[in-house]
Write an enzyme that holds these catalytic residues in place. Structure first.
Site, mmCIF file in Angstrom:
data_model
loop_
_atom_site.group_PDB
_atom_site.id
_atom_site.type_symbol
_atom_site.label_atom_id
_atom_site.label_comp_id
_atom_site.label_asym_id
_atom_site.label_seq_id
_atom_site.Cartn_x
_atom_site.Cartn_y
_atom_site.Cartn_z
ATOM 1 N N ARG A 136 38.435 44.122 39.501
ATOM 2 C CA ARG A 136 39.781 44.702 39.437
ATOM 3 C C ARG A 136 40.863 43.622 39.519
ATOM 4 O O ARG A 136 41.904 43.732 38.892
ATOM 5 C CB ARG A 136 39.980 45.783 40.507
ATOM 6 N N HIS B 197 40.975 42.153 36.136
ATOM 7 C CA HIS B 197 41.630 43.144 35.271
ATOM 8 C C HIS B 197 43.151 43.074 35.416
ATOM 9 O O HIS B 197 43.902 43.205 34.449
ATOM 10 C CB HIS B 197 41.112 44.533 35.658
#
Lengths: 212, 212
Positions: A40, A43
């Site tokens: 994440r 990301h």
């Protein structure tokens, strides 16, 4: 010029992004529950350095998830990180997110103490009588003060997310945190940021929701 | 373990950070007015890649500063970028910052159109009858839609800050923007973010305040 857009439905963009991260950096990512946190952050930043920068104390992710499930709140050092935390997910767990940076008493307290507002925020947070996760995404002065307060026994965080960013005492503040026996997730080196702090909080929140 | 903190007064931390950036990356930074923008993005991210990633159309910085001085407002695609923009500086110039992502009508509009909320926000922003700087720090779908609206003559931004981040259509959305004759500051490649978008806005705001 011929620019070809990939056709991905709105609801599939995140899944597709994670697939690309897996394909390009899979072997560099940690195994186990830490993996989703690193994914994440990559990301959020498109920066694969976090595959190596992010370090976790033993069971830090598990402890963060457990704390959130029990209704822990989050303290951050920037309004940006506060804005980035998924407050709906957090509220469902019973927690809320605090950032005291804009509070009038903080400016006064910082002026009196000759310190930064971010540092003064940590003293204010230490007065909150509830389980807390600290997510420091900007100011090393906040992380240094938090470490002092932990050392003095004035605050006992469920988890410290130590990801301040920059050039003055940033590396040192993280090494200071790493020297303490407190559950922690740290972005070693100079990199980090409010976006990284929020991304780690959200990775924990989504796991808190999803995992049995 | 011996962790040595550098003693820097709270008011000097930013100046000291910029000195370090100059010392370590000076030769890689652009000359002229663009330099302060790149410095501030590196200050925000501790990522020297931005010395090469950031590209500016001719006089983009000058045009952004002039627009802010004339009271232009800023439209962003995330609450995080909105939180990061220095709203005091912006208000002194007469502008404000908009992010429509949480508006109830945006969710409906996106659902009807089968697009993302970020994309629907651009349509809503195109209805604002005032000079606008667009700062896109997250969603390539927002930047693609903005480019379409520019192409159709439905919006004429004073400046587009195109710094979405990620893996799906991010590079393409930026190349699309680069193909348009609109004043622009772009982080080429996958990197960018809400923090980067806010940092560029603030670099312009501080110049708007300081320069004669």
């Amino acid at each position: 010029m011929d620019i070809k857009l990939e056709h991905v439905a709105p609801g599939d963009i995140e899944r597709r992004s994670f697939e690309i991260i897996e394909r390009e950096a899979g072997p560099r990512l940690p195994q186990g529950i830490e993996r989703s946190v690193v994914q994440r952050v990559i990301h959020t930043t498109a920066d694969f350095d976090y595959a190596e920068n992010l370090v976790f104390s033993r069971e830090a992710v598990e402890r963060g998830i457990a704390a959130l499930r029990s209704g822990a709140s989050i303290v951050t050092d920037t309004q940006m990180a506060k804005a980035g935390v998924n407050k709906q997910s957090l509220a469902r767990c019973g927690g809320e997110v605090f950032c005291f940076m804009s509070d009038p008493d903080i400016r006064e307290a910082a002026g009196r103490a000759g310190t930064t507002r971010a540092s003064a925020c940590m003293d204010k947070a230490a007065g909150l009588c509830r389980p807390l996760i600290f997510a420091i995404g900007n100011a090393p002065t906040a992380l240094v003060r938090l470490c002092e307060l932990i050392g003095e026994g004035k605050v006992r965080p469920e988890l410290v997310i130590g990801v301040p960013v920059g050039f003055v005492n940033v590396v040192q503040s993280k090494e200071l945190l790493l020297s303490l026996p407190v559950p922690q997730i740290v972005a070693r080196g100079r990199k980090g940021g409010s976006n990284v702090a929020a991304a780690i909080c959200n990775a924990l929140l989504y796991q808190a929701r999803e995992r049995p």
